[in-house]
Design an enzyme around this catalytic site. Sequence first.
Site, PDB file in Angstrom:
ATOM      1  CE  LYS A  42      -4.029   0.496   2.405  1.00 17.28           C
ATOM      2  NZ  LYS A  42      -4.887   0.371   3.603  1.00 17.28           N
TER       3      LYS A  42
HETATM    4  O1  G3P Z   1      -7.583   0.966   5.701  1.00 15.35           O
HETATM    5  C1  G3P Z   1      -8.061   2.002   4.970  1.00 15.35           C
HETATM    6  C2  G3P Z   1      -9.432   2.505   5.297  1.00 15.35           C
HETATM    7  O2  G3P Z   1     -10.383   1.508   5.109  1.00 15.35           O
HETATM    8  C3  G3P Z   1      -9.567   3.275   6.579  1.00 15.35           C
HETATM    9  O3  G3P Z   1     -10.856   3.343   7.055  1.00 15.35           O
HETATM   10  O4  G3P Z   1     -12.404   3.669   8.936  1.00 15.35           O
HETATM   11  O5  G3P Z   1     -10.092   4.609   9.099  1.00 15.35           O
HETATM   12  O6  G3P Z   1     -11.757   5.638   7.571  1.00 15.35           O
HETATM   13  P1  G3P Z   1     -11.307   4.384   8.216  1.00 15.35           P
END
Ligand code: G3P
Length: 231
Positions: free
Chosen positions: A84
Amino acid sequence: MKFFLDTANLEEIRQGVSLGVIDGVTTNPTLVAKEKRPFREHILEICNIVKDGVVNTEVVATDTAGILREAREITTWHPNIVVKIPMIPDGVRALSVLAKEGVRVNITLVFSSPQALIVAKAGAYFVSPFLGRLDDISSDGLTLLREIMDIYRAYNYSTQVLAASLRHPLHVVAAARMGAHIATMPYKVFDQLFKHPLTDRGLAGFLKDWEKARETLGDVFEPASARSPRR
Ligand code: G3P
């Protein structure tokens, strides 16, 4: 649609994988930091749990040379790792190099269609639009996802769309209806996908009726220990 769990918590990953419908895991520095364990060791343990599924593992460098160094190191850890890299110019520069080397790259922190268009052109394996974080600032994450799907279809890009930052089951359903390749979600959202009150009520009714008629039904489902020994 593939389901990824958006967590670095081993117990959540074990639970999810045991249900047989998890195709991979996404992690990020925040999620990994929560587990307070050596990074490489922890990622390898996740790889071991998800078996054939991919494990998205993020770099923390923000300059091209550093991103390349970290990405090349991370990919030596396990064949199922997808690297990533954040959606910044240095990240895209690194992506262009890594894609030519055959490294699978997930470009993360994508919040606009032009960003998604750029990373498809540069050869990203996954693009991760963050739906929930757009919703959080009164923008519409699903509109972004629709635009990306339209653009990728128009040009037949091979980059797979990984709907990320999902907050609830309706995000997953909407992403599935648009044909997003993958939905990554926290364990809580994954768990919510299973639930419906009518399922619980229906099952309770079936079991109650069965119990009432039990004596007439025979012992076909009795535990083995309760059955008379075979002759
Ligand atoms: O891992 C990336 C993404 O899905 C992060 O999600 O919940 O931290 O906005 P969030």
